[in-house]
Design a protein around this motif. Structure first.
Motif, mmCIF file in Angstrom:
data_model
loop_
_atom_site.group_PDB
_atom_site.id
_atom_site.type_symbol
_atom_site.label_atom_id
_atom_site.label_comp_id
_atom_site.label_asym_id
_atom_site.label_seq_id
_atom_site.Cartn_x
_atom_site.Cartn_y
_atom_site.Cartn_z
ATOM 1 N N ARG A 64 0.830 -1.204 0.000
ATOM 2 C CA ARG A 64 0.000 0.000 0.000
ATOM 3 C C ARG A 64 0.869 1.261 0.000
ATOM 4 N NH1 ARG A 64 -5.354 -0.015 0.861
ATOM 5 N NH2 ARG A 64 -6.385 -2.007 1.282
ATOM 6 N N ASN A 65 1.920 1.265 0.824
ATOM 7 C CA ASN A 65 2.727 2.480 0.943
ATOM 8 C C ASN A 65 3.653 2.695 -0.244
ATOM 9 O OD1 ASN A 65 1.723 3.778 3.221
ATOM 10 N ND2 ASN A 65 2.745 2.322 4.581
ATOM 11 N N MET A 92 9.256 7.224 5.758
ATOM 12 C CA MET A 92 7.900 6.861 6.146
ATOM 13 C C MET A 92 7.928 5.548 6.918
ATOM 14 S SD MET A 92 4.551 6.480 3.734
ATOM 15 C CE MET A 92 2.938 6.257 4.496
ATOM 16 N N ASN A 93 7.134 5.466 7.978
ATOM 17 C CA ASN A 93 6.988 4.211 8.709
ATOM 18 C C ASN A 93 6.072 3.274 7.930
ATOM 19 O OD1 ASN A 93 8.454 5.533 10.662
ATOM 20 N ND2 ASN A 93 6.760 5.732 12.104
ATOM 21 N N ALA A 94 6.450 2.010 7.831
ATOM 22 C CA ALA A 94 5.667 1.044 7.045
ATOM 23 C C ALA A 94 4.278 0.824 7.626
ATOM 24 C CB ALA A 94 6.407 -0.288 6.953
ATOM 25 N N ASP A 95 4.119 1.038 8.941
ATOM 26 C CA ASP A 95 2.835 0.722 9.571
ATOM 27 C C ASP A 95 1.908 1.935 9.695
ATOM 28 O OD1 ASP A 95 4.420 1.967 11.442
ATOM 29 O OD2 ASP A 95 4.093 0.513 13.039
ATOM 30 N N ILE A 96 2.184 2.973 8.919
ATOM 31 C CA ILE A 96 1.312 4.142 8.837
ATOM 32 C C ILE A 96 0.517 4.061 7.540
ATOM 33 C CG2 ILE A 96 1.297 6.644 8.454
ATOM 34 C CD1 ILE A 96 1.901 5.995 11.323
ATOM 35 N N LEU A 97 -0.774 4.314 7.624
ATOM 36 C CA LEU A 97 -1.576 4.498 6.413
ATOM 37 C C LEU A 97 -2.141 5.909 6.450
ATOM 38 C CD1 LEU A 97 -3.561 1.142 5.934
ATOM 39 C CD2 LEU A 97 -1.534 1.953 4.701
ATOM 40 N N THR A 98 -1.943 6.646 5.366
ATOM 41 C CA THR A 98 -2.351 8.045 5.337
ATOM 42 C C THR A 98 -2.606 8.487 3.908
ATOM 43 O OG1 THR A 98 -1.723 10.292 6.024
ATOM 44 C CG2 THR A 98 0.038 8.891 5.184
ATOM 45 N N ASN A 99 -3.257 9.651 3.777
ATOM 46 C CA ASN A 99 -3.396 10.268 2.463
ATOM 47 C C ASN A 99 -2.822 11.683 2.469
ATOM 48 O OD1 ASN A 99 -5.358 11.524 3.986
ATOM 49 N ND2 ASN A 99 -7.082 10.965 2.676
ATOM 50 N N ILE A 100 -1.788 11.896 3.307
ATOM 51 C CA ILE A 100 -1.073 13.183 3.310
ATOM 52 C C ILE A 100 -0.650 13.521 1.882
ATOM 53 C CG2 ILE A 100 1.067 14.333 4.038
ATOM 54 C CD1 ILE A 100 0.976 12.612 6.591
ATOM 55 N N SER A 128 -4.971 15.479 7.139
ATOM 56 C CA SER A 128 -5.274 14.282 6.350
ATOM 57 C C SER A 128 -5.566 13.088 7.256
ATOM 58 C CB SER A 128 -4.098 13.945 5.429
ATOM 59 O OG SER A 128 -3.751 15.050 4.635
ATOM 60 N N LEU A 129 -6.228 12.110 6.690
ATOM 61 C CA LEU A 129 -6.471 10.853 7.389
ATOM 62 C C LEU A 129 -5.144 10.167 7.686
ATOM 63 C CD1 LEU A 129 -8.463 8.596 8.288
ATOM 64 C CD2 LEU A 129 -8.371 7.756 5.932
ATOM 65 N N LEU A 130 -5.017 9.640 8.902
ATOM 66 C CA LEU A 130 -3.803 8.899 9.263
ATOM 67 C C LEU A 130 -4.165 7.848 10.298
ATOM 68 C CD1 LEU A 130 -0.215 10.042 9.695
ATOM 69 C CD2 LEU A 130 -1.245 8.755 11.564
ATOM 70 N N ILE A 131 -3.766 6.619 10.038
ATOM 71 C CA ILE A 131 -3.988 5.525 10.988
ATOM 72 C C ILE A 131 -2.665 4.806 11.227
ATOM 73 C CG2 ILE A 131 -5.199 3.353 11.430
ATOM 74 C CD1 ILE A 131 -7.479 4.405 9.702
ATOM 75 N N ASP A 132 -2.295 4.734 12.497
ATOM 76 C CA ASP A 132 -1.124 3.961 12.911
ATOM 77 C C ASP A 132 -1.595 2.514 13.077
ATOM 78 O OD1 ASP A 132 0.935 2.676 14.199
ATOM 79 O OD2 ASP A 132 1.081 4.080 15.863
ATOM 80 N N VAL A 133 -1.216 1.669 12.129
ATOM 81 C CA VAL A 133 -1.688 0.278 12.142
ATOM 82 C C VAL A 133 -0.756 -0.541 13.040
ATOM 83 C CG1 VAL A 133 -2.490 -1.641 10.713
ATOM 84 C CG2 VAL A 133 -2.504 0.672 9.780
ATOM 85 N N SER A 146 -6.571 -1.552 15.180
ATOM 86 C CA SER A 146 -6.334 -0.482 14.211
ATOM 87 C C SER A 146 -6.361 -1.017 12.781
ATOM 88 C CB SER A 146 -5.027 0.257 14.501
ATOM 89 O OG SER A 146 -3.944 -0.619 14.578
ATOM 90 N N VAL A 147 -6.129 -2.316 12.610
ATOM 91 C CA VAL A 147 -6.315 -2.925 11.283
ATOM 92 C C VAL A 147 -7.793 -2.837 10.897
ATOM 93 C CG1 VAL A 147 -6.169 -5.064 9.940
ATOM 94 C CG2 VAL A 147 -4.351 -4.508 11.577
ATOM 95 N N THR A 148 -8.650 -3.170 11.843
ATOM 96 C CA THR A 148 -10.105 -3.082 11.601
ATOM 97 C C THR A 148 -10.504 -1.660 11.249
ATOM 98 O OG1 THR A 148 -10.443 -4.865 13.195
ATOM 99 C CG2 THR A 148 -12.370 -3.565 12.592
ATOM 100 N N GLU A 149 -9.954 -0.680 11.990
ATOM 101 C CA GLU A 149 -10.245 0.727 11.718
ATOM 102 C C GLU A 149 -9.746 1.126 10.332
ATOM 103 O OE1 GLU A 149 -11.615 4.614 12.248
ATOM 104 O OE2 GLU A 149 -12.088 2.779 13.346
ATOM 105 N N ALA A 150 -8.531 0.704 9.995
ATOM 106 C CA ALA A 150 -7.949 1.049 8.691
ATOM 107 C C ALA A 150 -8.781 0.494 7.545
ATOM 108 C CB ALA A 150 -6.516 0.528 8.603
#
Length: 237
Positions: A36-37, A106-114, A218-223, A228-232
């Protein structure tokens, strides 16, 4: 521009998956975080990557090979012998990054749309050696910025502990987003060696250098946890 993706961590909060796999391969709606990243950054024209590995690092190497590196040029910074954390990992990867050009981390476990283009434009405009993406969201630890968005401190929200470069004059407390834009001049400023957090260096360097924050909403989720996987999965299809 090159991007360094930190993928070496043990991901202990994501057990039991990380008992047998690296956290960078945790899937969100069937797609691993690392994939994804890479594709997220490719969307901003980045084709050149450095990925650091340690915990089940061979699985990351095999995953990239099976996917033909997602059409990118990827170099592996292999920390198999010792996990060096973010600062040590950055220094260890210097040979891949110290070529006079700004690069992204970038941290691999971050999901964002920055908007990475906006971050890079801001970084180049202010000409700092480091620009940290930050946002106003819940976090147990915050960075403190003055009105010019210059880093002046750190706060542990739970204990109230602070580390300050000067008296706290109503600094803005913002959460670090795990994305930063860096000039290779940082390698001559870092004093620590071995295993250490890059944030420790930032908090030392804020006494003598300007380190700016790039404020985003922007949206950001620390997975970092199973929940937090469920949230992502609600936000990243």
């Amino acid at each position: 521009m090159k991007a360094l993706i930190f993928a070496a961590g043990k991901g202990t909060r994501l057990k039991p998956f990380t008992d047998h796999h690296p956290k960078a391969l945790v899937k969100v709606n069937g797609i691993p975080l690392l994939e994804r990243n890479i594709n997220y950054l490719k969307g901003f024209g980045i084709q050149d990557f450095v990925i650091n590995i340690h915990h089940f690092g061979n699985q990351i190497v095999d995953f990239l090979r099976m996917n033909d590196n997602f059409g990118c040029h990827i170099e592996i910074s292999d920390e198999s012998e010792e996990l060096l954390e973010t600062g040590g990992g950055l220094v260890f990867a210097r040979k891949f990054l110290d070529h006079g050009e700004d690069f992204l981390i970038m941290n691999a476990d971050i999901l964002t749309n920055i908007n990475i283009d906006a971050l890079v434009t801001y970084h180049k405009k202010i000409k700092d050696f480091a620009t940290l993406a930050v946002s106003d969201r819940e976090s147990s630890r915050k960075l403190l910025f003055n009105d010019e968005m210059v880093l002046r401190g750190w706060l542990n929200v739970q204990t109230g502990e602070q580390r300050l470069a000067e008296f706290n004059k109503g600094f803005k407390a913002l959460a670090f987003s795990g994305v930063h834009c860096i000039n290779p001049s940082i390698f001559d400023k870092i004093k620590r060696t071995g295993k250490f957090s890059v944030m420790e260096e930032y908090l030392d360097l804020m006494h003598t250098e300007h380190i700016h924050g790039f404020l985003h909403d922007s949206l950001l989720i620390d997975v970092g946890r199973p929940e937090s996987v469920t949230e992502a999965e609600k936000h990243f299809k």
